[in-house]
Write an enzyme that holds these catalytic residues in place. Sequence first.
Site, PDB file in Angstrom:
ATOM      1  N   ASP A 221       0.111   1.763   9.263  1.00  0.00           N
ATOM      2  CA  ASP A 221      -0.391   1.039  10.439  1.00  0.00           C
ATOM      3  C   ASP A 221       0.590   1.004  11.600  1.00  0.00           C
ATOM      4  O   ASP A 221       0.210   0.609  12.713  1.00  0.00           O
ATOM      5  CB  ASP A 221      -0.744  -0.403  10.044  1.00  0.00           C
TER       6      ASP A 221
ATOM      7  N   GLY B 109       0.820  -1.203   0.000  1.00  0.00           N
ATOM      8  CA  GLY B 109       0.000   0.000   0.000  1.00  0.00           C
ATOM      9  C   GLY B 109       0.854   1.253   0.000  1.00  0.00           C
ATOM     10  O   GLY B 109       1.967   1.258   0.516  1.00  0.00           O
TER      11      GLY B 109
ATOM     12  N   ASN C  35       5.090  -5.308   6.240  1.00  0.00           N
ATOM     13  CA  ASN C  35       5.451  -6.634   6.735  1.00  0.00           C
ATOM     14  C   ASN C  35       5.604  -7.689   5.643  1.00  0.00           C
ATOM     15  O   ASN C  35       6.601  -8.407   5.596  1.00  0.00           O
ATOM     16  CB  ASN C  35       4.413  -7.087   7.767  1.00  0.00           C
TER      17      ASN C  35
ATOM     18  N   HIS D 171      -6.614  -3.221  10.303  1.00  0.00           N
ATOM     19  CA  HIS D 171      -7.222  -4.553  10.235  1.00  0.00           C
ATOM     20  C   HIS D 171      -6.782  -5.440  11.395  1.00  0.00           C
ATOM     21  O   HIS D 171      -7.593  -6.127  12.014  1.00  0.00           O
ATOM     22  CB  HIS D 171      -6.853  -5.240   8.909  1.00  0.00           C
TER      23      HIS D 171
END
Length: 359
Positions: A137, A11, A113, A181
């Site tokens: 995040d 992203g 990640n 999420h």
Amino acid sequence: MPRIGLLTSGGDCQALNATMRGIVKTMINNAHEPVEIYGFRDGYQGLIYGRYDLMKPSDFSGILTRGGTILGTSRTPFKRLDTPEEDGVEKVPAMVKTYQKLRLDCLFMLGGNGSTKTANRLREEGLNVIALPKTIDNDTFGTDLTFGFTSAVEVATRCIDDIHTTASSHGRVFVIEIMGHKVGWIPLYSAVAGGADVCLIPEIPYDIANVQAAIERRMETGSRFTIVVVAEGAISKQDAALSKKEYKAKLAERTSPSIAYDLAHQIEQATGRETRVAIPGHTQRGGAPDAQDRIFASQCGVEAALGALEGEYGFMVAQRNGRMCRVPLEEVAGKLKYVDPQSDLVREARALGISFGDE
């Protein structure tokens, strides 16, 4: 002549360009010889298919404040890394081939990640790789901060600020869905910064009865409105007790667009208060990086480039206790950094009266 490759994977976020600028400026200013720069288009897809541009130093001028990524990005899931592309291309061998064809000295990978797991795989294949921790995040293990995070918090906080006035005017409950999420860093920080009344994050399963009680307490004290911040991945205590398979099946049966709508319906039914939903969505990834992100992105770029110039590879740039450092890729690849329910910020948020729906 140093030959380097750059790619942005996964992203997008606000500080990718600032980070690449930091890498390139440091290489140019400290290599003492010309640097050959290859920019791979659309993440690992560019490395797989040999889609790249030979870039000039001027390409990295004026991009410190520009959001997104000048190289483009895409997702190449690690779990499908050994599955051939639709046209039969084997991903890993193709990436190694492109790297070797260009005779790169180092590949700089800006990603989260999953992208870092792929970078570690390439390290295992013998490539010189350096990873830089990108994700709004802030969930990358091994670093206190990731670039993109503070800008996303700023966007989410502005949304909460704006909702306050309309919520107050109409005496409504607003459920604001914030990205997250699996982890709740953005919802937690923006809830505190924006003065939310309830904050629901994946790390702290909630009970809807406790959310209802928090809203009713505000009504009893004369408050006209309530702001409920909920992470995309927030989960009730009831659902948290399900097996992973059972929970996945339950999500597949959901008819509403997201948890925010489910929660708003439950709140309206339980309290009788008019309840609305607000979702800033991908605006949290967009726009210019804030000052903190520009600084941290530049620090990451500098540290990564200096490592390459020193002949050190196979690490991820990180910040720990305010200091920049280099963490071996194999120690961090694929691991998530969760919000600690016992952390200072959670404790302080509770002291401010923010309910996490668990008590």
